[in-house]
Each structure stands twice: as C-alpha cells, then as structure tokens.
Design an enzyme around this catalytic site. Structure first.
Site, PDB file in Angstrom:
ATOM      1  CB  CYS A   1      -4.952  -2.374   3.858  1.00 30.51           C
ATOM      2  SG  CYS A   1      -4.280  -2.234   5.376  1.00 30.51           S
TER       3      CYS A   1
ATOM      4  CD  GLU B   1      -2.770   1.053   2.561  1.00 27.43           C
ATOM      5  OE1 GLU B   1      -3.716   1.793   2.603  1.00 27.43           O
ATOM      6  OE2 GLU B   1      -2.611  -0.007   3.422  1.00 27.43           O
TER       7      GLU B   1
ATOM      8  CE  LYS C   1      -7.480   0.860   3.094  1.00 30.22           C
ATOM      9  NZ  LYS C   1      -6.314   1.276   3.991  1.00 30.22           N
TER      10      LYS C   1
END
Length: 265
Positions: A147, A44, A113
């Site tokens: 994540c 990330e 994200k």
C-alpha cells in the site's frame, strides 16, 4: 519465456474471521486457476480484515503459523502461487505483512510494511526494516511491498535497481485517495520499468471506505487490467519479452546520475 498470468482478487472478505477469509481465498484460487493464472494476489491484511482495531493482537499469527499452512494447501491444490496480507506476530512485535506461498506450498518470501499509514497502523504495527524483498516465480523476479510503500518513489526505484520484474502491492486504498490507483501506480510502473500489481480492498469497513480500482500496470505506463469498485477477480499477463523490450527502449535507469542525488538520503 511465456507470460506470467496473474489474478488480482479485489475483496474485503469477512473482517475479523480468518476462517471465512481462507474459504474466500480458496474459492478465488479455484477461479484464478480456471482462468490459467499461476499467481493470485490478495489485498492488504486479507487474512483478518483491515479495520479490526484492538483485535490485531488476537488475530496476529507467526509467518509459519496455521494460516500459512492453510494457504499453502490452497496453493498446492490449485497449482498457483498466492500472495496474501496478514498481521504477523514475531516475538513481542506485530507487523503488517504480506507472504508469498509458491505453487508447491513453500514459503517463498515474507515482507513487512516499511511505511505505516495513519494512526491505526502506527498504533498496532512495527515498521519493517527491509525495503527490497524478492522471489523468483516461473522465471519472473517478483518483489513485494504494501500500500503506502508504493507512494514513495525511492521505494519503487530500489526495486528497479534490484531488477524486480513484477512488483506486488496488496493495498487498503481508501477514499479520497483513489488517484493513487488511477494515476500514481501506472506512473511508478513506467518510471521504474516494471509491472505493478496493485490489489485493493473494496467497500465500507469500519471508519474506512475502500475504493477498489485494483490494476495491473505495465512498464509502458498502460493499465493491462482494471477492476471496478466492487468485489471482483481480474486477470492480466506479465510478459517478460515485452518488459525486456521496454527496458531497452526506455533510458531512465541507464541515464540516471546517482552522484547528483546524495541529498535524497
């Protein structure tokens, strides 16, 4: 169909220095290609570093910006696809994004994200609105999330229902949440019948302590390759034939009763 050899780059690079991180990416790509990999997955926000605070606006780039072109050159030079995390600028918004560049240098997919973790991310980033982003690589349907996204089972199940074979999850997993890498990710792979490449940062960075433990988990819930706590490049194989057999033997997706789950949404 032959297995897709996949390299996981566990590294925090040089936070704040795009040039140094592009250099590290090039070196890792050379090692990955030398090990026969066709895909290299980075953590990330690998392009800039994670704990960059108010540097986010300065370091953010367009999806087709200079760094994307530099990554494309790396991909072409070494003949492999590259997934990298970066802060994406789109008009007046900034997203925590991950982009997949193909072995021929084409931009294959860009994911923003959807679930932002903690005050830092919520201060600087806008959440994405597209849950399932996919691309095809060597006959394997590849999906992307970042994540915290993988910790929501609905997210991973959405990819399963969209027939994702390999879910790429660049991450910045920090202490004391290492159980996600150790336990949650292999379970997600099993319950949704896919491979998951979970690729973490490592070591201290600002106020964070990243735990490493990157892994490639298979649809049988076993970990095919696992990194330790330091800088490391590990390689594993995504086997389409094993995935097909596993899906045939495991009835989760077939035995679902969606009519009972309306309250979830």
């Amino acid at each position: 169909m032959p297995p897709l050899r996949t390299a996981l780059l566990q590294s925090s690079g040089r936070p704040g220095s795009v040039d140094e991180n592009l250099k590290a990416l090039g070196e890792a790509a050379a090692r990955a290609a030398g090990a026969g990999a066709r895909l290299l997955v980075c953590p990330e926000l690998f392009l800039t570093g994670y704990a960059i605070g108010d540097e986010v606006p300065r370091l953010a780039e367009a999806a087709d910006g200079a760094s994307a072109r530099a990554v494309a050159a790396v991909a072409v030079r070494h003949g492999l696809a590259v997934l990298y995390g970066y802060p994406e600028r789109a008009d007046d918004l900034i997203f925590n994004s991950a982009q997949l560049i193909g072995p021929d240098g084409t931009r294959m997919a860009n994911y923003r994200k959807t679930h932002l973790f903690g005050c830092f991310e919520q201060q600087w980033f806008t959440p994405g609105e597209e849950a399932v982003v996919q691309a095809e690589l060597d006959g394997v349907r590849v999906g992307i999330m970042i994540c915290y996204d993988v910790e929501f089972p609905e997210n991973v199940r959405a990819h399963a229902l969209a027939a994702t074979d390999l879910l790429l999850v660049p991450t910045a997993q920090m202490h004391p949440f290492q159980f996600v890498a150790e336990s949650v990710v292999p379970v997600r792979a099993f319950e949704s019948q896919m491979y998951i490449a979970y690729v973490n940062r490592t070591g201290p960075e600002g106020e964070f302590e990243f735990v490493g433990l990157s892994c490639l988990a298979g649809p049988d819930g076993t970990v095919r390759t696992r990194a330790g706590r330091g800088e490391e490049l590990v390689v594993g194989e995504v086997d389409p034939e094993f995935l097909r057999a596993s899906r045939a033997a495991n009835p989760y997706l077939h035995d679902r009763r969606p009519g009972l789950y309306g309250s979830l949404v």
